[in-house]
Motif scaffolding. Structure first.
Motif, short mmCIF file in Angstrom:
data_model
loop_
_atom_site.label_atom_id
_atom_site.label_comp_id
_atom_site.label_asym_id
_atom_site.label_seq_id
_atom_site.Cartn_x
_atom_site.Cartn_y
_atom_site.Cartn_z
N LEU A 223 24.83 47.47 23.67
CA LEU A 223 25.34 45.83 23.20
C LEU A 223 25.29 44.84 24.38
CD1 LEU A 223 27.72 46.58 20.32
CD2 LEU A 223 25.23 45.89 20.03
N PRO A 224 24.28 44.74 25.22
CA PRO A 224 24.50 43.94 26.37
C PRO A 224 24.63 42.66 26.14
CG PRO A 224 22.20 44.79 26.20
CD PRO A 224 23.07 45.21 25.23
N GLN A 225 25.56 42.08 25.44
CA GLN A 225 25.81 40.74 25.06
C GLN A 225 27.16 39.98 25.40
OE1 GLN A 225 25.46 40.44 20.87
NE2 GLN A 225 23.24 41.64 20.71
N ALA A 226 27.15 38.82 25.67
CA ALA A 226 28.48 37.94 26.05
C ALA A 226 29.65 38.47 24.87
CB ALA A 226 28.21 36.53 26.11
N GLY A 227 30.69 38.77 25.46
CA GLY A 227 31.73 38.76 24.36
C GLY A 227 32.51 40.19 24.37
N GLY A 228 31.93 41.31 24.97
CA GLY A 228 32.69 42.42 25.15
C GLY A 228 33.19 43.10 23.63
N MET A 229 34.30 43.51 23.72
CA MET A 229 34.87 43.94 22.72
C MET A 229 34.71 43.06 21.37
SD MET A 229 38.62 45.90 23.46
CE MET A 229 39.57 44.63 24.51
N PHE B 38 36.77 38.74 14.56
CA PHE B 38 37.58 37.37 14.64
C PHE B 38 39.08 37.66 14.85
CE2 PHE B 38 39.89 34.00 13.01
CZ PHE B 38 39.44 32.97 13.31
N LEU B 39 39.38 38.60 14.34
CA LEU B 39 41.13 38.77 14.54
C LEU B 39 41.27 39.19 16.23
CD1 LEU B 39 42.13 40.50 11.44
CD2 LEU B 39 42.44 38.29 12.12
N PHE B 40 40.35 39.99 16.67
CA PHE B 40 40.41 40.20 18.12
C PHE B 40 40.12 38.87 18.77
CE2 PHE B 40 37.52 40.75 21.83
CZ PHE B 40 38.77 41.30 22.67
N GLY B 41 38.92 38.21 18.66
CA GLY B 41 38.66 37.16 19.33
C GLY B 41 39.93 35.83 19.07
N GLY C 159 42.79 45.40 31.71
CA GLY C 159 41.58 44.63 32.21
C GLY C 159 40.58 45.63 32.99
N TRP C 160 40.66 46.81 32.90
CA TRP C 160 39.51 47.81 33.31
C TRP C 160 38.54 47.44 32.60
CZ3 TRP C 160 37.88 50.77 29.56
CH2 TRP C 160 38.71 51.00 28.33
N ASP C 161 38.32 47.06 31.55
CA ASP C 161 36.99 46.83 30.82
C ASP C 161 36.64 45.43 31.22
OD1 ASP C 161 39.55 45.74 29.40
OD2 ASP C 161 38.07 45.02 27.73
N GLY C 162 37.11 44.89 31.90
CA GLY C 162 36.80 43.48 32.32
C GLY C 162 35.23 42.96 32.65
N VAL C 163 34.59 43.94 32.74
CA VAL C 163 33.26 43.81 33.15
C VAL C 163 32.40 43.37 31.99
CG1 VAL C 163 32.28 46.11 33.34
CG2 VAL C 163 31.04 44.18 34.57
N THR C 164 32.87 44.05 30.71
CA THR C 164 32.00 44.19 29.82
C THR C 164 31.85 42.72 28.82
OG1 THR C 164 33.89 44.61 28.33
CG2 THR C 164 32.50 46.39 28.88
N PRO C 165 32.73 41.79 28.85
CA PRO C 165 32.23 40.56 28.58
C PRO C 165 31.20 39.84 29.18
CG PRO C 165 34.82 40.92 28.44
CD PRO C 165 34.16 41.86 29.11
N LEU C 166 31.13 40.20 30.28
CA LEU C 166 30.03 39.54 31.41
C LEU C 166 28.57 40.29 30.94
CD1 LEU C 166 32.18 39.21 34.46
CD2 LEU C 166 31.06 37.22 33.16
#
Length: 497
Positions: free
Chosen positions: A84-90, A104-107, A231-238
């Protein structure tokens, strides 16, 4: 039949006038992972960890455990991000596994509290080091004002373009990795000139821990350690802005976490080799400064303040690379205000989401600072409720930094757990989906991660009631907000048709 969000190309979202661009390579992606994680935790948390546990073997074991957990999580996140290479990560992964309400609850928690608290805590840490270096005496409102100025400046850099934010991240990350490596090696570098600076006997020293049980000690130390690794997952939102995400995102995650584990474990050996356990505990938030002060005197103290400022600045920048992309994804999905999904026509960045995240971070810092100021002379014993007493005592005793970071980790851990579980859910529900990368060790890797995190959440729920109850309350507040927004959005759609 229209394609599901899972199967859509990001550029095909309805109503999207401008799209994000794939301009980031693997080096910047890895810099985001490392730069987002190395912030304040490795410098400011060791003193608190020593007080909670008091035993070096347990402390260093939990630092290693934290790294292993990040690696297990990265195995799962890499599969989801490549798929899922889309903006937003988790946000995207939770949406596809459990539906839009859970996503939505996460966001919502990221928008309302988690990301603003992270940015705010880092800004306060930067201001604290700046004040220490210049011998300033700042009140809580003064700290909030300077933190707000810093937050606004970094937000503006990221509005100008993701490549500017990425390049800034690359430069800052190289500097602070070099500094942290130097901090870890400094006792050995000084050893030929002074035999009293490094003592192997320090590793055997202990203090009476604040936590009386082994489970309580591990849980409390892990809470602090996971802030340092946060923040180790920090690249996924990008992911939507990274070239060849199926290859580059896994490389960035595994390479970045490997660098982090080596640096963090080495730094802790350095701290505890120079200072005894009681000296580290007594130093509180300034154990790193005390170590360099003992090695190099006042020059070392000033150098460490500069290191912490550089480190926290880089972490603030990566938060602005990540957090607005989550808010942006919510706006583009239509589960929150659609204006948040706007892309700037010139800079091609989610400018509205960046501005909103900056405002939320500043307001949160201001609210905590104001609460500490107003409650500074209030007696907690005057309240009958035990929870009210805990809230007042925490606001009076804890620093703004500690208050913000403890809340972040509890709420973030809930969604880390759900996201790793999403790998299993999507393997069962959607085995047909294209997976450029598959999690190594499946299903043992996600199962091990989930087992530790469920235990961790249980420990924090009982040992840190203020953080856990407040975090759950803030998440629950998102439920009526989601359905109210959907109801109002439905009415607007009917009125327009």
């Amino acid at each position: 039949m229209s394609a599901s969000p899972l199967e859509q190309d990001p550029s095909s979202f309805a109503g999207t006038r401008h799209t994000l661009q794939r301009v980031l390579g693997v080096r910047i992606a890895m810099a985001v992972v490392v730069g987002n994680v190395i912030g304040s935790g490795i410098f400011l948390k060791p003193g608190n960890i020593a007080g909670e546990c008091g035993s070096f073997p347990i402390i260093i074991s939990v630092w290693v455990l934290g790294g292993v957990l990040c690696f297990l999580g990265a195995l799962c996140f890499a599969e989801l991000a490549a798929m899922l290479p889309q903006a937003g990560g988790m946000y995207v992964y939770l949406r596809e596994a459990y539906g839009r309400p859970v996503a939505f609850l996460f966001g919502w928690s990221e928008f309302l509290f988690s990301r603003p608290a992270s940015i705010g805590a880092l800004a306060v840490a930067f201001v604290g080091s700046l004040a220490l270096a210049n011998n300033w005496q700042l009140s809580s409102p003064g700290q909030a004002a300077l933190a707000g100025l810093l937050i606004g400046s970094v937000a503006w850099i990221n509005i100008l373009g993701v490549i500017w934010g990425g390049r800034l991240q690359m430069v800052v990350t190289v500097i602070k990795v070099a500094f942290l490596a130097l901090v870890a090696l400094s006792p050995l570098l000084v050893l030929p000139f002074s035999e009293t600076t490094f003592e192997l006997a320090n590793y055997a020293t202990t203090v009476v821990p604040r936590q009386t049980t082994l489970a309580g000690q591990v849980g409390a130390v892990l809470l602090a350690v996971m802030w340092a690794y946060n923040g180790w997952d920090g690249v996924t939102p990008l992911a939507e802005e990274i070239r060849d995400p199926g290859r580059n995102i896994p490389l960035a995650l595994f390479g970045g976490i490997g660098v982090l584990v080596v640096l963090y474990v080495s730094a802790n050996f350095a701290y505890h080799g120079v200072l005894s356990m009681s000296q580290i505990a007594d130093a509180g938030d300034h154990a790193a400064e005390q170590m360099l002060y003992r090695l190099f005197g006042s020059l070392g103290l000033s150098a460490m303040s500069a290191v912490i400022m550089c480190s926290t600045f880089g972490a603030i920048n990566t938060n602005f690379l990540q957090a607005p992309r989550i808010t942006f994804a919510m706006g583009r999905d239509g589960v929150f205000f659609r204006i948040l999904g706007a892309v700037h026509a010139v800079y091609r960045t989610p400018s509205v989401a960046i501005v909103v995240n900056a405002l939320m971070a500043f307001l949160l810092v201001l609210a905590v600072a104001l609460a500490k100021f107003l409650l500074r002379d209030l007696s907690a014993e005057s309240f009958r409720s035990n929870l009210a007493q805990q809230v007042i005592a925490s606001l009076q005793a804890d620093t703004i930094f500690d208050l913000l970071t403890n809340f972040v980790i509890f709420t973030a851990s809930i969604f880390y757990t759900l996201t790793v579980l999403a790998v299993i859910v999507l393997r069962i529900r959607r085995p047909d989906l294209k997976r450029p990368y598959k999690a190594w060790g499946y299903p043992l890797a996600p199962a091990a991660f989930l087992a530790v995190y469920v235990w961790f959440l249980w420990q924090i729920y009982w040992s840190k009631p203020l953080e856990s109850h407040t975090g759950l309350m803030l998440i629950a507040l998102g439920i009526p907000v989601y359905f109210l927004y959907q109801y109002l959005a439905g009415k607007r759609t009917k009125a327009d048709s």
